[in-house]
Scaffold this motif. Structure first.
Motif, mmCIF file in Angstrom:
data_model
loop_
_atom_site.group_PDB
_atom_site.id
_atom_site.type_symbol
_atom_site.label_atom_id
_atom_site.label_comp_id
_atom_site.label_asym_id
_atom_site.label_seq_id
_atom_site.Cartn_x
_atom_site.Cartn_y
_atom_site.Cartn_z
ATOM 1 N N CYS A 129 0.797 -1.163 0.054
ATOM 2 C CA CYS A 129 -0.037 0.147 0.116
ATOM 3 C C CYS A 129 0.939 1.307 -0.066
ATOM 4 O O CYS A 129 1.597 1.659 1.233
ATOM 5 C CB CYS A 129 -1.071 0.117 1.295
ATOM 6 N N THR A 130 0.970 1.898 -1.166
ATOM 7 C CA THR A 130 1.969 2.926 -1.389
ATOM 8 C C THR A 130 1.438 4.350 -1.151
ATOM 9 O O THR A 130 0.388 4.637 -2.125
ATOM 10 C CB THR A 130 2.926 2.777 -2.336
ATOM 11 N N GLY A 131 1.852 5.163 -0.574
ATOM 12 C CA GLY A 131 1.357 6.626 -0.293
ATOM 13 C C GLY A 131 2.424 7.652 -0.627
ATOM 14 O O GLY A 131 3.435 7.343 -1.325
ATOM 15 N N THR A 132 2.148 8.497 0.471
ATOM 16 C CA THR A 132 3.040 9.466 0.359
ATOM 17 C C THR A 132 3.594 10.036 1.736
ATOM 18 O O THR A 132 3.137 9.371 2.699
ATOM 19 C CB THR A 132 2.696 10.991 -0.291
ATOM 20 N N SER A 133 4.439 11.085 2.062
ATOM 21 C CA SER A 133 4.802 11.250 3.272
ATOM 22 C C SER A 133 3.671 12.036 3.955
ATOM 23 O O SER A 133 3.846 12.520 5.009
ATOM 24 C CB SER A 133 6.302 12.064 3.106
ATOM 25 N N SER A 134 2.881 12.395 3.280
ATOM 26 C CA SER A 134 1.413 13.309 3.775
ATOM 27 C C SER A 134 0.743 12.249 4.397
ATOM 28 O O SER A 134 -0.387 12.701 5.073
ATOM 29 C CB SER A 134 1.095 14.094 2.676
ATOM 30 N N ASP A 135 0.610 10.839 4.083
ATOM 31 C CA ASP A 135 -0.210 9.927 4.701
ATOM 32 C C ASP A 135 0.570 8.975 5.246
ATOM 33 O O ASP A 135 0.670 8.991 6.289
ATOM 34 C CB ASP A 135 -1.465 9.426 3.735
ATOM 35 N N VAL A 136 0.703 7.809 4.448
ATOM 36 C CA VAL A 136 1.357 6.735 5.174
ATOM 37 C C VAL A 136 2.559 7.020 5.648
ATOM 38 O O VAL A 136 2.803 6.522 6.892
ATOM 39 C CB VAL A 136 1.616 5.435 3.945
ATOM 40 N N GLY A 137 3.257 7.634 5.055
ATOM 41 C CA GLY A 137 4.527 7.914 5.620
ATOM 42 C C GLY A 137 4.559 8.769 6.710
ATOM 43 O O GLY A 137 5.632 8.951 7.463
ATOM 44 N N GLY A 138 3.638 9.696 7.037
ATOM 45 C CA GLY A 138 3.608 10.740 8.058
ATOM 46 C C GLY A 138 2.960 10.063 9.170
ATOM 47 O O GLY A 138 2.968 10.839 10.338
ATOM 48 N N TYR A 139 2.156 9.287 9.268
ATOM 49 C CA TYR A 139 1.404 8.883 10.650
ATOM 50 C C TYR A 139 1.641 7.334 10.582
ATOM 51 O O TYR A 139 1.750 6.591 9.702
ATOM 52 C CB TYR A 139 0.070 9.081 10.483
ATOM 53 N N ASN A 140 1.676 6.792 11.848
ATOM 54 C CA ASN A 140 1.284 5.250 12.261
ATOM 55 C C ASN A 140 -0.080 4.995 12.217
ATOM 56 O O ASN A 140 -0.606 4.228 13.215
ATOM 57 C CB ASN A 140 2.189 5.004 13.288
ATOM 58 N N TYR A 141 -0.706 5.690 11.309
ATOM 59 C CA TYR A 141 -2.509 5.187 11.513
ATOM 60 C C TYR A 141 -2.667 4.618 10.115
ATOM 61 O O TYR A 141 -3.681 5.091 9.363
ATOM 62 C CB TYR A 141 -3.049 6.505 11.593
ATOM 63 N N VAL A 142 -1.985 3.422 9.732
ATOM 64 C CA VAL A 142 -2.521 2.662 8.618
ATOM 65 C C VAL A 142 -3.520 1.345 9.064
ATOM 66 O O VAL A 142 -3.109 0.921 9.952
ATOM 67 C CB VAL A 142 -1.243 2.172 7.819
ATOM 68 N N SER A 143 -4.473 1.345 8.442
ATOM 69 C CA SER A 143 -5.560 0.122 8.661
ATOM 70 C C SER A 143 -5.545 -0.777 7.631
ATOM 71 O O SER A 143 -5.475 -0.375 6.509
ATOM 72 C CB SER A 143 -6.741 0.601 9.237
ATOM 73 N N TRP A 144 -6.061 -2.005 7.872
ATOM 74 C CA TRP A 144 -6.471 -2.927 6.532
ATOM 75 C C TRP A 144 -7.633 -3.428 6.974
ATOM 76 O O TRP A 144 -8.267 -3.882 7.831
ATOM 77 C CB TRP A 144 -5.412 -3.896 6.550
ATOM 78 N N TYR A 145 -8.619 -3.793 5.734
ATOM 79 C CA TYR A 145 -9.809 -4.244 5.752
ATOM 80 C C TYR A 145 -9.901 -5.317 4.836
ATOM 81 O O TYR A 145 -9.302 -5.468 3.682
ATOM 82 C CB TYR A 145 -10.932 -3.046 5.272
ATOM 83 N N GLN A 146 -10.686 -6.302 5.245
ATOM 84 C CA GLN A 146 -11.103 -7.501 4.407
ATOM 85 C C GLN A 146 -12.469 -7.455 3.826
ATOM 86 O O GLN A 146 -13.431 -7.104 4.751
ATOM 87 C CB GLN A 146 -10.859 -8.786 5.151
ATOM 88 N N GLN A 147 -12.805 -7.607 2.709
ATOM 89 C CA GLN A 147 -14.309 -7.682 2.260
ATOM 90 C C GLN A 147 -14.438 -8.741 1.142
ATOM 91 O O GLN A 147 -13.988 -8.833 0.263
ATOM 92 C CB GLN A 147 -14.336 -6.078 1.575
ATOM 93 N N HIS A 148 -15.300 -9.548 1.683
ATOM 94 C CA HIS A 148 -15.810 -10.409 0.894
ATOM 95 C C HIS A 148 -17.003 -9.950 -0.001
ATOM 96 O O HIS A 148 -17.629 -9.040 0.373
ATOM 97 C CB HIS A 148 -16.443 -11.700 1.778
#
Lengths: 111, 119
Positions: free
Chosen positions: A22-41
């Motif tokens: 999951c690739t983002g930028t320093s403004s989102d993924v790189g800037g915060y330790n608030y990454v979540s993952w979801y499973q959807q059937h």
């Protein structure tokens, strides 16, 4: 704000491990330790599998693990099982203007 | 156990206003952030906005300011209004609770309500 980039699909045989990026930028993924993952059937609501990069909610098997390096977060499914076949989405906090941004989604196929 | 349930019309005409309600049961709406998230057919998830039980709101800046989220704590409900709908607003709309100690971690979801925009 663009969606976070995920591979369109990944696949593996039962028992194997797969990793979704999951690739983002320093403004989102790189800037915060608030990454979540979801499973959807299909036809179902998403289910929280990982939050705060690597924390698992109660009830989520420890086969699911999360990590982050720089602007890229990853979800690893170890010991792949048939019921893991689903769509997976990442989500990142992106600050007090953009707030939340989802990834493009990855279809996991169990061969 | 806290549950959330969306309700609203399944069909809306273009240019009309869509109104959806999310009812929280098994727990209080207080002390949490509550979001609306949508998913167009065959596509990914899109965060629309959230409100705090106190009534403060924030929205996805990528979306034009057609959305309004409000709360009715007396009914343990919060609502979404979308004005001037177009066919591009056709989607499954979910309400979800944000984890109490995180951001962007939606730990409770409704089953979703399908909204079709068509004349």
């Amino acid at each position: 704000q663009s969606a976070l980039t995920q591979p369109r699909s990944v696949s593996g045989s039962p028992g194997q491990s797969v990793t979704i990026s999951c690739t983002g930028t320093s403004s989102d993924v790189g800037g915060y330790n608030y990454v979540s993952w979801y499973q959807q059937h299909p036809g179902k609501a998403p289910k929280l599998m990982i939050y705060d990069v690597s924390k698992r909610p109660s009830g989520v098997p420890d086969r699911f693990s999360g990590s982050k390096s720089g602007n890229t977060a990853s979800l690893t499914i170890s010991g792949l099982q048939a019921e893991d076949e689903a769509d997976y989405y990442c989500c990142s906090y992106a600050g007090s203007y953009t707030f939340e941004v989802f990834g493009t989604g990855t279809k996991v196929t169990v061969l | 156990q806290v549950q959330v349930q969306e309700s609203g019309p399944g069909l809306v005409k273009p240019s009309e206003t869509l109104s959806l309600t999310c009812t929280v049961s098994g727990g209080s709406i207080s002390s949490y952030y509550w979001s609306w998230i949508r998913q167009p057919p065959g596509k990914g998830l899109e965060w629309i906005g959230y409100m705090y039980y106190s009534g403060s709101t924030n929205y996805n800046p990528s979306l034009k300011s057609r959305f309004t989220i409000s709360v009715d704590t007396s009914k343990n409900q919060f609502s979404l209004k979308l004005s001037s709908v177009t066919v591009a607003d056709t989607a499954v709309y979910y309400c979800a609770r944000e984890h109490s100690s995180s951001r962007g971690a939606f730990d409770i979801w409704g089953q979703g309500t399908t909204v079709t925009v068509s004349s």
